[in-house]
Design a protein around this motif. Structure first.
Motif, short mmCIF file in Angstrom:
data_model
loop_
_atom_site.label_atom_id
_atom_site.label_comp_id
_atom_site.label_asym_id
_atom_site.label_seq_id
_atom_site.Cartn_x
_atom_site.Cartn_y
_atom_site.Cartn_z
N GLU A 13 -68.44 31.59 -83.04
CA GLU A 13 -70.04 31.56 -82.94
C GLU A 13 -70.48 33.00 -82.35
O GLU A 13 -71.58 33.29 -82.87
CB GLU A 13 -70.47 30.48 -82.10
CG GLU A 13 -71.84 30.15 -81.94
CD GLU A 13 -72.11 29.01 -81.06
OE1 GLU A 13 -73.11 29.05 -80.38
OE2 GLU A 13 -71.53 27.95 -81.57
N LEU A 14 -69.89 33.52 -81.40
CA LEU A 14 -70.21 34.58 -80.70
C LEU A 14 -70.13 35.76 -81.73
O LEU A 14 -71.09 36.51 -81.72
CB LEU A 14 -69.20 34.84 -79.55
CG LEU A 14 -69.36 35.96 -78.84
CD1 LEU A 14 -68.47 35.96 -77.38
CD2 LEU A 14 -68.52 37.25 -79.33
N LYS A 53 -73.08 35.45 -84.41
CA LYS A 53 -74.33 35.91 -83.68
C LYS A 53 -74.36 37.34 -83.66
O LYS A 53 -75.45 38.04 -83.61
CB LYS A 53 -74.48 35.39 -82.37
CG LYS A 53 -74.99 33.79 -82.13
CD LYS A 53 -75.41 33.36 -80.77
CE LYS A 53 -75.29 32.04 -80.47
NZ LYS A 53 -75.24 31.88 -79.29
N ALA A 54 -73.12 38.16 -83.44
CA ALA A 54 -73.19 39.72 -83.39
C ALA A 54 -73.29 40.11 -84.80
O ALA A 54 -73.26 41.43 -84.98
CB ALA A 54 -72.01 39.81 -82.69
N GLU A 67 -68.96 42.62 -77.46
CA GLU A 67 -69.63 41.18 -77.51
C GLU A 67 -68.92 40.21 -76.64
O GLU A 67 -69.58 39.57 -75.89
CB GLU A 67 -69.62 40.86 -78.95
CG GLU A 67 -70.52 41.63 -79.94
CD GLU A 67 -72.00 41.36 -79.32
OE1 GLU A 67 -72.49 40.27 -78.95
OE2 GLU A 67 -72.52 42.46 -79.67
N LYS A 69 -69.86 41.20 -73.17
CA LYS A 69 -71.42 40.75 -72.79
C LYS A 69 -71.30 39.27 -72.58
O LYS A 69 -72.21 38.95 -71.71
CB LYS A 69 -72.01 41.33 -74.00
CG LYS A 69 -73.60 40.97 -73.57
CD LYS A 69 -74.42 41.84 -74.69
CE LYS A 69 -74.48 40.98 -75.98
NZ LYS A 69 -75.20 41.74 -77.50
N GLU A 70 -70.93 38.62 -73.56
CA GLU A 70 -71.25 37.19 -73.77
C GLU A 70 -70.03 36.28 -72.76
O GLU A 70 -70.67 35.23 -72.18
CB GLU A 70 -70.97 36.68 -75.27
CG GLU A 70 -71.86 37.06 -75.89
CD GLU A 70 -73.38 37.07 -75.62
OE1 GLU A 70 -73.75 35.66 -75.30
OE2 GLU A 70 -74.26 37.70 -75.80
N LEU A 71 -69.07 36.91 -72.63
CA LEU A 71 -67.97 36.04 -71.64
C LEU A 71 -67.55 36.58 -70.59
O LEU A 71 -66.94 36.01 -69.72
CB LEU A 71 -66.94 35.64 -72.59
CG LEU A 71 -67.26 34.82 -74.00
CD1 LEU A 71 -65.98 34.66 -74.83
CD2 LEU A 71 -67.77 33.50 -73.54
#
Length: 179
Positions: free
Chosen positions: A25-26, A29-30, A63, A66-68
């Motif tokens: 999903e991450l 989205k990227a 990514e 940034k997200e995790l």
């Protein structure tokens, strides 16, 4: 263009735990498309217009951080890299080659012919290794779990980022490239 991203050091011994559906999903989205994962150890196929593998790896690394919040090294390889692993493996020529002891290390830069000396293989005998461009063919004497010749050893000796995959994983990843 399809790229295979090999993430190092996720979901190992409770560190950098990333569920594959979250990773998928991450990355979608990227902006990556046709994202497919294989097993929990960080093998991810992505499609993108970007042709330069290291740029794809950098974006994936960014990514994830940034997200995790995980700093995960990423090595991006192509189908030809996987094919070379299986077709050019010098240990397959040996009588009674045991694929359970054959592994592949993918590294972040091209290695030269002197790199094998830098590995100081005498320190990890009876394990064996042969360098071919951006990969190292490994034949473990006993097994990957009982050796000093691991990814950390290789990274330290060659000053590279490295990630290791076993024979069966490479075979499956090559099959998945065309799915």
């Amino acid at each position: 263009m399809t790229h295979l991203a090999l993430l190092r050091g996720i979901n190992v011994s409770g560190h950098n735990m990333i569920k594959m559906d979250v990773l998928k999903e991450l990355l979608e989205k990227a902006g990556f498309t046709n994202v497919k994962t294989y097993i929990q150890s960080g093998n991810v196929f992505v499609d993108t217009d970007e042709e330069h593998g290291p740029s794809v790896g950098f974006k994936i690394k960014q990514e994830i951080f940034k997200e995790l919040g995980f700093d995960v090294p990423v090595i991006v390889i192509g189908k030809k890299d996987l094919e070379a692993c299986l077709q050019n493996n010098p240990y397959l020529k040996e009588k009674e080659a045991d694929t359970k002891k054959l592994y592949f290390t993918f590294v972040s830069k091209e290695l030269n012919s002197n790199s094998i000396h830098e590995l100081k293989m005498s320190q990890v005998k009876p394990d064996e290794a042969i360098i071919d461009s951006n990969r190292i063919y490994i034949k473990y004497a006993v097994g990957a779990g009982k050796t000093r010749f691991d990814q950390k050893y290789i990274e330290k000796k060659l000053n590279v980022t490295a990630t290791i995959r076993n024979w069966n994983t490479v075979v499956k990843l090559l099959e998945m490239y065309d799915e």
